[in-house]
Design an enzyme around this catalytic site. Structure first.
Site, PDB file in Angstrom:
ATOM      1  N   LYS A 179       0.902  -0.991   0.173  1.00  0.00           N
ATOM      2  CA  LYS A 179      -0.175  -0.144  -0.134  1.00  0.00           C
ATOM      3  C   LYS A 179       0.987   1.125  -0.033  1.00  0.00           C
ATOM      4  O   LYS A 179       1.938   1.127   0.589  1.00  0.00           O
ATOM      5  CB  LYS A 179      -0.914  -0.062   1.393  1.00  0.00           C
ATOM      6  N   THR A 190       9.511   2.403   1.939  1.00  0.00           N
ATOM      7  CA  THR A 190       8.278   3.382   2.040  1.00  0.00           C
ATOM      8  C   THR A 190       7.240   2.426   2.090  1.00  0.00           C
ATOM      9  O   THR A 190       7.028   1.301   1.745  1.00  0.00           O
ATOM     10  CB  THR A 190       8.213   4.050   0.647  1.00  0.00           C
ATOM     11  N   GLU A 276      -1.581  10.043  -4.525  1.00  0.00           N
ATOM     12  CA  GLU A 276      -2.682  10.759  -3.969  1.00  0.00           C
ATOM     13  C   GLU A 276      -3.032  11.863  -5.350  1.00  0.00           C
ATOM     14  O   GLU A 276      -2.330  12.635  -5.408  1.00  0.00           O
ATOM     15  CB  GLU A 276      -2.697  11.307  -2.706  1.00  0.00           C
ATOM     16  N   ASN A 398      -5.166  16.016   0.847  1.00  0.00           N
ATOM     17  CA  ASN A 398      -4.272  16.348   2.138  1.00  0.00           C
ATOM     18  C   ASN A 398      -4.910  17.512   2.926  1.00  0.00           C
ATOM     19  O   ASN A 398      -4.326  17.651   3.999  1.00  0.00           O
ATOM     20  CB  ASN A 398      -2.811  16.227   1.520  1.00  0.00           C
TER      21      ASN A 398
END
Length: 403
Positions: A179, A190, A276, A398
């Protein structure tokens, strides 16, 4: 990423668990609807290796798993959750990570020292342990892929990869899932990544291989320049394929290494593509570097530049952004002889602009994958990195992470 040679025997298959591996994933109530709790299990103790975030605020589950693996390089299970990172939660967070380890060990009838823990999600809130405890009681040993969804946060989809190869006549499977969508800018590893294989290899050798290959794969991706507190990659090898233990400098080891590296590289690229808010995957290939380190450094600088990322989102062939990113590194350069192409369209030669066909360029930059080729003309080494564009949706996601 290290290229797989043509003679390498590799079969890319639909995701499947290697022999002896089981998993499960459920909704335990940490999220409204989606799976948020799962585990991975080997029916025999597996040799284990891990790499971990270099963020100084390393989360409790990450520290615990690192300690557990480093003790003997053996694991038999990993329990994992999304929605809550159990990071920056003090002594309570450490106690909760230990409790997750113990709860999973009890359910699986294992010693706690054979269980790793992984968490991802919002930083700063303690785990809802009543939900965790009830959820672990529900987990079963299945061959489903539900766990690959249970670790997702802002990801649009799971990242998975499976390959098979022959090692000394034995069929070996290597399968990984991961993920990662935001806070992606590794210095060691990461996001969360898990690689399973039924090959036989020692824990110390697996650790060496994982650490080496992470540098050329996961460490060469970036989404937003931020390194998370929870990131880690764990590899498990249970030996149930029946091959003799792999040792370096043998043809079998080279075969396994190439396949293992391929899985890591595919997972890394899928994370970059699912950044994202991303609408484009960006691949940067650097040629003619003085050495490998310079090639990797330049590639990652380009793919990590917010100005480059914004230009790619706007489908603007602003090659000056790329030159700026190259020049900000300390790589050895011949500043009068840099060349740049984007999706096969030449933009720069000899460090100055070249004429291009606007129509062809527009079509090239409209594609969902943008490949930037850079030739430094200052050596024979190469470098490669992956990332994504910077979109309005990244800011939107975000700006409201708590909501």
């Amino acid at each position: 990423m290290q290229e797989i040679k043509e003679e390498t025997e590799m079969k890319i298959i639909d995701f499947t668990w290697p022999a002896g591996f089981y998993s499960d994933g459920i909704n335990a109530g940490l999220r409204q609807v989606k799976n948020d709790l799962g585990w991975l299990y080997s029916k025999v103790p597996a040799q284990a290796a891990g790499v971990y975030t270099t963020n100084q605020f390393q989360a409790a589950p990450t520290k615990l798993t690192k300690q557990t693996i480093n003790a003997k390089h053996v694991l038999q299970a990993i329990v994992m959750n999304s929605a809550n990172a159990n990071s920056c939660t003090g002594a309570q967070g450490e106690a909760d990570a230990l409790a997750m380890q113990q709860l999973a060990a009890t359910k699986l009838e294992l010693k706690p020292a054979l269980v790793g823990v992984a968490s991802t999600g919002l930083i700063g809130k303690t785990l809802p342990m009543k939900l965790i405890k009830a959820g672990i009681k529900q987990l079963q040993l299945t061959k489903t892929t539900a766990v690959t969804n249970a670790i997702l946060t802002t990801d649009k989809q799971p990242k998975t990869c499976s390959v098979q190869c022959k090692i000394a006549g034995k069929l070996v499977t290597i399968s990984g899932f991961a993920k990662g969508s935001g806070m992606i800018h590794p210095k060691m590893a990461t996001m969360l990544g898990f690689v399973t294989t039924d090959a036989a290899i020692s824990g110390t050798q697996l650790q060496e291989l994982l650490s080496q290959q992470v540098d050329a794969t996961f460490n060469q991706i970036t989404v937003d320049g931020d390194t998370s507190t929870n990131d880690m990659v764990v590899a498990l090898a249970n030996g149930l394929a029946g091959n003799q233990a792999l040792v370096p400098n043998s043809p079998d080891y080279s075969e396994f290494k190439a396949n293992f590296s391929y899985v890591l590289g595919e997972l890394a690229k899928k994370i970059a593509a699912d950044g994202e808010g991303a609408s484009k995957l960006v691949e940067v290939n650097v040629h003619g570097a003085a050495d490998k380190a310079d090639g990797q450094k330049v590639a990652k600088a380009i793919v990590g530049s917010n100005l480059v990322k914004a230009a790619i989102f706007g489908e603007d062939p602003n090659w000056g952004r790329i030159m700026g990113a190259i020049g900000q590194t300390d790589a050895k350069l011949d500043i009068s002889n840099v060349a740049i192409q984007m999706n096969g369209q030449a933009l720069v030669k000899g460090s100055i602009a070249v004429d291009f066909d606007p129509t062809a360029m527009k079509l090239a930059l409209a594609k969902p994958k943008i490949i930037i080729e850079v030739d430094l003309h200052n050596g024979v080494a190469n470098g490669q990195a992956w990332g994504c564009d910077l979109t309005y949706n990244y800011v939107k996601i975000n700006a409201s992470y708590h909501n």
